[in-house]
Structure formats: structure tokens, C-alpha cells
Design a protein around this motif. Structure first.
Motif, short mmCIF file in Angstrom:
data_model
loop_
_atom_site.label_atom_id
_atom_site.label_comp_id
_atom_site.label_asym_id
_atom_site.label_seq_id
_atom_site.Cartn_x
_atom_site.Cartn_y
_atom_site.Cartn_z
N ARG A 108 0.82 -1.22 0.00
CA ARG A 108 0.00 0.00 0.00
C ARG A 108 0.85 1.27 0.00
NH1 ARG A 108 -5.26 -1.38 0.43
NH2 ARG A 108 -5.74 -3.31 1.49
N LYS A 112 -8.52 6.79 -8.19
CA LYS A 112 -8.18 7.97 -9.01
C LYS A 112 -9.36 8.55 -9.71
CE LYS A 112 -3.37 7.08 -9.84
NZ LYS A 112 -2.33 6.89 -10.80
N LYS A 140 -6.13 1.11 -5.89
CA LYS A 140 -5.48 2.39 -6.14
C LYS A 140 -5.95 3.00 -7.45
CE LYS A 140 -1.26 1.97 -3.49
NZ LYS A 140 -1.00 3.23 -2.86
N ASP A 189 3.67 3.15 -5.10
CA ASP A 189 2.80 3.77 -6.09
C ASP A 189 2.38 2.72 -7.10
OD1 ASP A 189 5.31 3.45 -7.12
OD2 ASP A 189 5.25 5.29 -8.32
N VAL A 190 1.57 3.13 -8.07
CA VAL A 190 1.01 2.19 -9.06
C VAL A 190 2.12 1.51 -9.85
CG1 VAL A 190 -0.43 2.02 -11.12
CG2 VAL A 190 -1.18 3.42 -9.20
#
Length: 64
Positions: free
Chosen positions: A7, A64, A60, A10-11
Motif C-alpha cells: 500500500r 483515481k 489504487k 505507487d502504481v
């Protein structure tokens, strides 16, 4: 890998982790096919790690 560690990434980091896990899982499958894998439980754990990483990635991306 721990979910807390995933977590924090980042992506792009999660996608890299998924690729690494898939490569490791493929290697383990090949070892199993050639009778070189002694601990078959590692297949289960890597498969679940991949699923865990994909779930966090989806969360995630949905945020967005």
C-alpha cells in the motif's frame, strides 16, 4: 510481501512487483514440472501474493 508494504508503493511500483512475482511463480512451476521443487507450498504463497498485489493495484486505480 506484506499488504502494508504494498500500500505504500505507487502504481508503477506495484506493477513491477506483480511482474516480479509472476516471473518467480513461473520459475517455481517449471521447477515443479521437472521434479526439482521440494516445497510445493511456495506455489500457493506466490499465487496469493500476486492476487494480493493485483487487488491493491485495482483499489489504487479505482481511487483515481
Amino acid at each position: 510481501m506484506n499488504t502494508a508494504e504494498l500500500r505504500q508503493k505507487d502504481v508503477a511500483g506495484i506493477q513491477d512487483e506483480i511482474k516480479a512475482l509472476q516471473k518467480a511463480h513461473f520459475g517455481l512451476r517449471m521447477q515443479k514440472a521437472t521434479q526439482q521443487l521440494s516445497n510445493t507450498g511456495t506455489l500457493r504463497t506466490t499465487r496469493r501474493d500476486i492476487a494480493r498485489a493485483k487487488t491493491i493495484l485495482a483499489e489504487k486505480q479505482a481511487a483515481k
